[in-house]
Design a protein around this motif. Structure first.
Motif, mmCIF file in Angstrom:
data_model
loop_
_atom_site.group_PDB
_atom_site.id
_atom_site.type_symbol
_atom_site.label_atom_id
_atom_site.label_comp_id
_atom_site.label_asym_id
_atom_site.label_seq_id
_atom_site.Cartn_x
_atom_site.Cartn_y
_atom_site.Cartn_z
ATOM 1 N N TYR A 288 -4.029 6.375 -6.734
ATOM 2 C CA TYR A 288 -4.137 5.548 -5.747
ATOM 3 C C TYR A 288 -2.997 4.431 -5.404
ATOM 4 O O TYR A 288 -2.922 3.764 -4.417
ATOM 5 N N GLY A 289 -2.177 4.160 -6.041
ATOM 6 C CA GLY A 289 -0.933 3.500 -5.962
ATOM 7 C C GLY A 289 -0.073 3.648 -4.665
ATOM 8 O O GLY A 289 0.292 2.951 -3.853
ATOM 9 N N ARG A 290 0.223 4.871 -4.378
ATOM 10 C CA ARG A 290 0.910 5.222 -3.507
ATOM 11 C C ARG A 290 -0.067 4.863 -1.858
ATOM 12 O O ARG A 290 0.652 4.406 -1.026
ATOM 13 N N PHE A 291 -0.905 5.462 -2.044
ATOM 14 C CA PHE A 291 -2.018 4.999 -1.062
ATOM 15 C C PHE A 291 -2.024 3.666 -0.750
ATOM 16 O O PHE A 291 -1.686 3.204 0.513
ATOM 17 N N LEU A 292 -2.319 2.637 -1.400
ATOM 18 C CA LEU A 292 -2.171 1.432 -1.337
ATOM 19 C C LEU A 292 -0.904 0.800 -0.710
ATOM 20 O O LEU A 292 -0.803 -0.130 -0.127
ATOM 21 N N GLN A 293 0.138 1.306 -1.225
ATOM 22 C CA GLN A 293 1.486 0.944 -0.883
ATOM 23 C C GLN A 293 1.804 1.359 0.518
ATOM 24 O O GLN A 293 2.246 0.340 1.194
ATOM 25 N N LEU A 294 1.221 2.489 0.999
ATOM 26 C CA LEU A 294 1.336 2.617 2.369
ATOM 27 C C LEU A 294 0.520 2.157 3.347
ATOM 28 O O LEU A 294 0.687 1.747 4.289
ATOM 29 N N THR A 295 -0.667 1.758 2.453
ATOM 30 C CA THR A 295 -1.672 0.733 3.379
ATOM 31 C C THR A 295 -1.006 -0.565 3.740
ATOM 32 O O THR A 295 -1.083 -1.165 4.632
ATOM 33 N N ILE A 296 -0.463 -1.070 2.775
ATOM 34 C CA ILE A 296 0.078 -2.492 2.889
ATOM 35 C C ILE A 296 1.301 -2.206 4.104
ATOM 36 O O ILE A 296 1.415 -3.211 4.700
ATOM 37 N N ASN A 297 1.993 -1.269 3.814
ATOM 38 C CA ASN A 297 3.206 -0.970 4.714
ATOM 39 C C ASN A 297 2.559 -1.079 6.359
ATOM 40 O O ASN A 297 3.276 -1.595 7.030
#
Length: 171
Positions: free
Chosen positions: A129-138
């Motif tokens: 889930y971390g990578r997904f959250l990071q890309l969503t924030i981007n």
């Protein structure tokens, strides 16, 4: 040399001149076509929208690097403090079976993995889930910036249009 002997030579000379002339005509036509094609290409490149597109792509790539740095270096560490590790490396192990490192002597002792890569290497099934959250924030940072950029552009364009309209009615 008799005329009967000179006629084939004369015919051969005429034939060669015709061939040379035809080659010159074709090469001249090819050269003109190339000049025309080149001038069309120059006209195409000089159009404002092509240059604007190229500038936009270059600036977009540079802006993407800035946003990635903003999220990775400024936002993610704070979220990582809440999660307990680097946001990009935040994951949950999904499988219930024991998955152990092969170098462990005792197969009943399983380690908790410090990264996604360690868990995957050990054969664990992970929910990353971390990578997904990071890309969503981007995505949200970029979309907010683009929203304000377009809004500012539209306001400036409206002001210029209003000035042009006022100047046209005054004249």
């Amino acid at each position: 040399m008799s005329t009967s002997e000179a006629t084939p030579l004369l015919n051969e000379g005429l034939r060669q001149r015709k061939i040379v002339g035809a080659v010159q005509d074709v090469s001249g036509h090819v050269a003109e076509s190339a000049k025309g094609l080149f001038s069309e290409w120059i006209t195409f490149i000089q159009r404002g929208n092509v240059v604007d597109l190229a500038v936009g792509i270059i600036m977009g790539a540079a802006f993407g690097a800035i946003v990635n740095s903003f999220v990775d270096d400024l936002i993610s560490p704070w979220i990582g403090l809440l999660v307990g590790n680097d946001l990009d490396d935040a994951f949950i192990v999904l499988n219930k079976k024991k998955v152990c490192h092969p170098e462990d002597g005792d197969k009943d002792i399983c380690l908790s993995w410090k990264s996604r890569a360690e868990a995957k290497a050990a054969g664990a099934i992970t929910f990353n889930y971390g990578r997904f959250l990071q890309l969503t924030i981007n995505f949200f940072v970029i979309s907010i910036f683009i929203f304000f950029l377009v809004k500012s552009y539209q306001r400036a364009k409206d002001r210029v249009d209003a000035k042009k309209k006022a100047a046209a009615t005054d004249a």
